[in-house]
Design a protein around this motif. Sequence first.
Motif, PDB file in Angstrom:
ATOM      1  N   PRO A   4       0.829  -1.216   0.000  1.00  8.68           N
ATOM      2  CA  PRO A   4       0.000   0.000   0.000  1.00  8.68           C
ATOM      3  C   PRO A   4       0.865   1.269   0.000  1.00  8.68           C
ATOM      4  O   PRO A   4       1.887   1.329   0.685  1.00  8.68           O
ATOM      5  N   THR A   5       0.458   2.242  -0.770  1.00 12.21           N
ATOM      6  CA  THR A   5       1.178   3.520  -0.807  1.00 12.21           C
ATOM      7  C   THR A   5       0.709   4.380   0.369  1.00 12.21           C
ATOM      8  O   THR A   5      -0.382   4.158   0.904  1.00 12.21           O
ATOM      9  N   PRO A   6       1.505   5.370   0.781  1.00 10.95           N
ATOM     10  CA  PRO A   6       1.055   6.233   1.875  1.00 10.95           C
ATOM     11  C   PRO A   6      -0.256   6.931   1.512  1.00 10.95           C
ATOM     12  O   PRO A   6      -0.429   7.371   0.375  1.00 10.95           O
ATOM     13  N   PRO A   7      -1.196   7.025   2.457  1.00 12.58           N
ATOM     14  CA  PRO A   7      -2.470   7.704   2.166  1.00 12.58           C
ATOM     15  C   PRO A   7      -2.231   9.190   1.899  1.00 12.58           C
ATOM     16  O   PRO A   7      -1.369   9.805   2.529  1.00 12.58           O
ATOM     17  N   THR A   8      -2.981   9.736   0.966  1.00 11.31           N
ATOM     18  CA  THR A   8      -2.777  11.152   0.596  1.00 11.31           C
ATOM     19  C   THR A   8      -3.710  12.090   1.362  1.00 11.31           C
ATOM     20  O   THR A   8      -3.562  13.293   1.301  1.00 11.31           O
ATOM     21  N   SER A   9      -4.675  11.520   2.088  1.00 10.45           N
ATOM     22  CA  SER A   9      -5.595  12.370   2.868  1.00 10.45           C
ATOM     23  C   SER A   9      -6.041  11.606   4.110  1.00 10.45           C
ATOM     24  O   SER A   9      -5.933  10.376   4.177  1.00 10.45           O
ATOM     25  N   ILE A  10      -6.552  12.352   5.076  1.00 14.96           N
ATOM     26  CA  ILE A  10      -7.076  11.714   6.299  1.00 14.96           C
ATOM     27  C   ILE A  10      -8.269  10.824   5.950  1.00 14.96           C
ATOM     28  O   ILE A  10      -8.425   9.729   6.495  1.00 14.96           O
ATOM     29  N   VAL A  54       0.080  -2.213   6.178  1.00 15.72           N
ATOM     30  CA  VAL A  54      -1.247  -2.239   5.543  1.00 15.72           C
ATOM     31  C   VAL A  54      -1.821  -0.831   5.372  1.00 15.72           C
ATOM     32  O   VAL A  54      -2.463  -0.529   4.368  1.00 15.72           O
ATOM     33  N   LEU A  55      -1.567   0.023   6.356  1.00 17.61           N
ATOM     34  CA  LEU A  55      -2.145   1.371   6.296  1.00 17.61           C
ATOM     35  C   LEU A  55      -1.277   2.358   5.514  1.00 17.61           C
ATOM     36  O   LEU A  55      -1.698   3.481   5.248  1.00 17.61           O
ATOM     37  N   GLY A  56      -0.052   1.917   5.156  1.00 16.70           N
ATOM     38  CA  GLY A  56       0.798   2.769   4.322  1.00 16.70           C
ATOM     39  C   GLY A  56       1.615   3.787   5.096  1.00 16.70           C
ATOM     40  O   GLY A  56       1.938   4.859   4.572  1.00 16.70           O
ATOM     41  N   ALA A  57       1.981   3.455   6.354  1.00 16.05           N
ATOM     42  CA  ALA A  57       2.842   4.365   7.128  1.00 16.05           C
ATOM     43  C   ALA A  57       4.208   4.449   6.462  1.00 16.05           C
ATOM     44  O   ALA A  57       4.716   3.446   5.951  1.00 16.05           O
ATOM     45  N   SER A  58       4.802   5.644   6.471  1.00 16.04           N
ATOM     46  CA  SER A  58       6.026   5.834   5.679  1.00 16.04           C
ATOM     47  C   SER A  58       7.232   6.297   6.482  1.00 16.04           C
ATOM     48  O   SER A  58       8.336   6.368   5.961  1.00 16.04           O
ATOM     49  N   ALA A  59       7.063   6.598   7.767  1.00 19.46           N
ATOM     50  CA  ALA A  59       8.159   7.241   8.512  1.00 19.46           C
ATOM     51  C   ALA A  59       9.305   6.298   8.860  1.00 19.46           C
ATOM     52  O   ALA A  59      10.429   6.729   9.043  1.00 19.46           O
ATOM     53  N   GLY A  60       9.014   4.981   8.971  1.00 16.77           N
ATOM     54  CA  GLY A  60      10.073   4.054   9.386  1.00 16.77           C
ATOM     55  C   GLY A  60      10.550   4.412  10.782  1.00 16.77           C
ATOM     56  O   GLY A  60       9.759   4.639  11.677  1.00 16.77           O
ATOM     57  N   SER A  61      11.883   4.510  10.949  1.00 17.70           N
ATOM     58  CA  SER A  61      12.407   4.807  12.291  1.00 17.70           C
ATOM     59  C   SER A  61      12.729   6.287  12.479  1.00 17.70           C
ATOM     60  O   SER A  61      13.328   6.675  13.468  1.00 17.70           O
ATOM     61  N   LYS A  62      12.328   7.131  11.544  1.00 22.31           N
ATOM     62  CA  LYS A  62      12.598   8.567  11.684  1.00 22.31           C
ATOM     63  C   LYS A  62      11.771   9.146  12.843  1.00 22.31           C
ATOM     64  O   LYS A  62      10.665   8.670  13.097  1.00 22.31           O
ATOM     65  N   PRO A  63      12.286  10.179  13.531  1.00 22.18           N
ATOM     66  CA  PRO A  63      11.557  10.747  14.682  1.00 22.18           C
ATOM     67  C   PRO A  63      10.446  11.708  14.252  1.00 22.18           C
ATOM     68  O   PRO A  63      10.369  12.843  14.686  1.00 22.18           O
ATOM     69  N   LEU A  70       0.693  13.587   6.627  1.00 26.50           N
ATOM     70  CA  LEU A  70      -0.572  13.950   7.280  1.00 26.50           C
ATOM     71  C   LEU A  70      -0.338  14.423   8.716  1.00 26.50           C
ATOM     72  O   LEU A  70      -1.251  14.928   9.360  1.00 26.50           O
ATOM     73  N   GLY A  71       0.894  14.227   9.212  1.00 34.88           N
ATOM     74  CA  GLY A  71       1.194  14.615  10.593  1.00 34.88           C
ATOM     75  C   GLY A  71       0.488  13.739  11.612  1.00 34.88           C
ATOM     76  O   GLY A  71       0.160  14.189  12.712  1.00 34.88           O
ATOM     77  N   ILE A  72       0.261  12.458  11.258  1.00 33.81           N
ATOM     78  CA  ILE A  72      -0.485  11.549  12.149  1.00 33.81           C
ATOM     79  C   ILE A  72       0.399  10.380  12.566  1.00 33.81           C
ATOM     80  O   ILE A  72       1.056   9.753  11.730  1.00 33.81           O
ATOM     81  N   GLU A  73       0.403  10.095  13.856  1.00 34.59           N
ATOM     82  CA  GLU A  73       1.150   8.973  14.429  1.00 34.59           C
ATOM     83  C   GLU A  73       0.203   7.781  14.610  1.00 34.59           C
ATOM     84  O   GLU A  73      -0.951   7.959  15.016  1.00 34.59           O
ATOM     85  N   LEU A  74       0.672   6.570  14.311  1.00 33.57           N
ATOM     86  CA  LEU A  74      -0.138   5.356  14.484  1.00 33.57           C
ATOM     87  C   LEU A  74       0.254   4.674  15.792  1.00 33.57           C
ATOM     88  O   LEU A  74       1.429   4.429  16.036  1.00 33.57           O
ATOM     89  N   LYS A  75      -0.735   4.382  16.624  1.00 34.88           N
ATOM     90  CA  LYS A  75      -0.481   3.638  17.855  1.00 34.88           C
ATOM     91  C   LYS A  75      -1.486   2.506  17.959  1.00 34.88           C
ATOM     92  O   LYS A  75      -2.694   2.753  18.054  1.00 34.88           O
ATOM     93  N   SER A  76      -0.986   1.253  17.921  1.00 34.10           N
ATOM     94  CA  SER A  76      -1.901   0.146  18.199  1.00 34.10           C
ATOM     95  C   SER A  76      -1.976   0.004  19.722  1.00 34.10           C
ATOM     96  O   SER A  76      -0.990   0.236  20.429  1.00 34.10           O
TER      97      SER A  76
END
Length: 224
Positions: A4-10, A54-63, A70-76
Amino acid sequence: MNKPTPPTSIAQLMKRVDDIAGLTLGELAERYQFKSPEHLLKEKGWPGQLLEYVLGASAGSKPVPDFEHLGIELKSLPIGYNGKPLETTYVSVVPLTNLTGATWQESTVKKKLNHVLWLPVLAERELQPVERTIGCGFLWQPNALQQALLKRDWEEQIELIALGRVDEISGHLGQVMQIRPKAANSKVTTDAIGPNGKLIKTLPRGFYLKTNFTQEILAQEFKL
């Protein structure tokens, strides 16, 4: 399926979140041909890695937040049958040196928690990783009180580190956020400011949200 590619909108991100609600991690991994571990002892990060993929998060290990653009952090958030969080939530690495001029405003913690996509996962201990069920994800931003509590916990504990008192910090400190060692084993060490201002070796530390705080976030969202 293609990665999946990174989402372009919320809206696009939340559609993906809605599409996976109710699936088990095993069903999701199968759908995306993502390798599943036998058990989580060696693969503790697997659920998070699968959801990021699956959701297309792109930051990897960057801070920076997981969905950087989108400026959104994913937390399960692993929860029990009673709907309560089963463990604390890791936020970021704690800086142990170069703290002159460090401010809450510029901190990684503030940037990561500014806008969070929470994804509750039913993860009772008896459930195998692949049997864990994904709940309804939701977006959250700290309100003024939550922001103030996080800021206070961050400032009080960072001040102790800056004063060379890192070894006085335990999980009991902090009302909503604690600092704990974060290392694969006790042989992993890093530099920190010592009692006399000279560098010492200590375990790396991480910021973690306490379960009473994440429980409050869940209660706020689902009107529990």
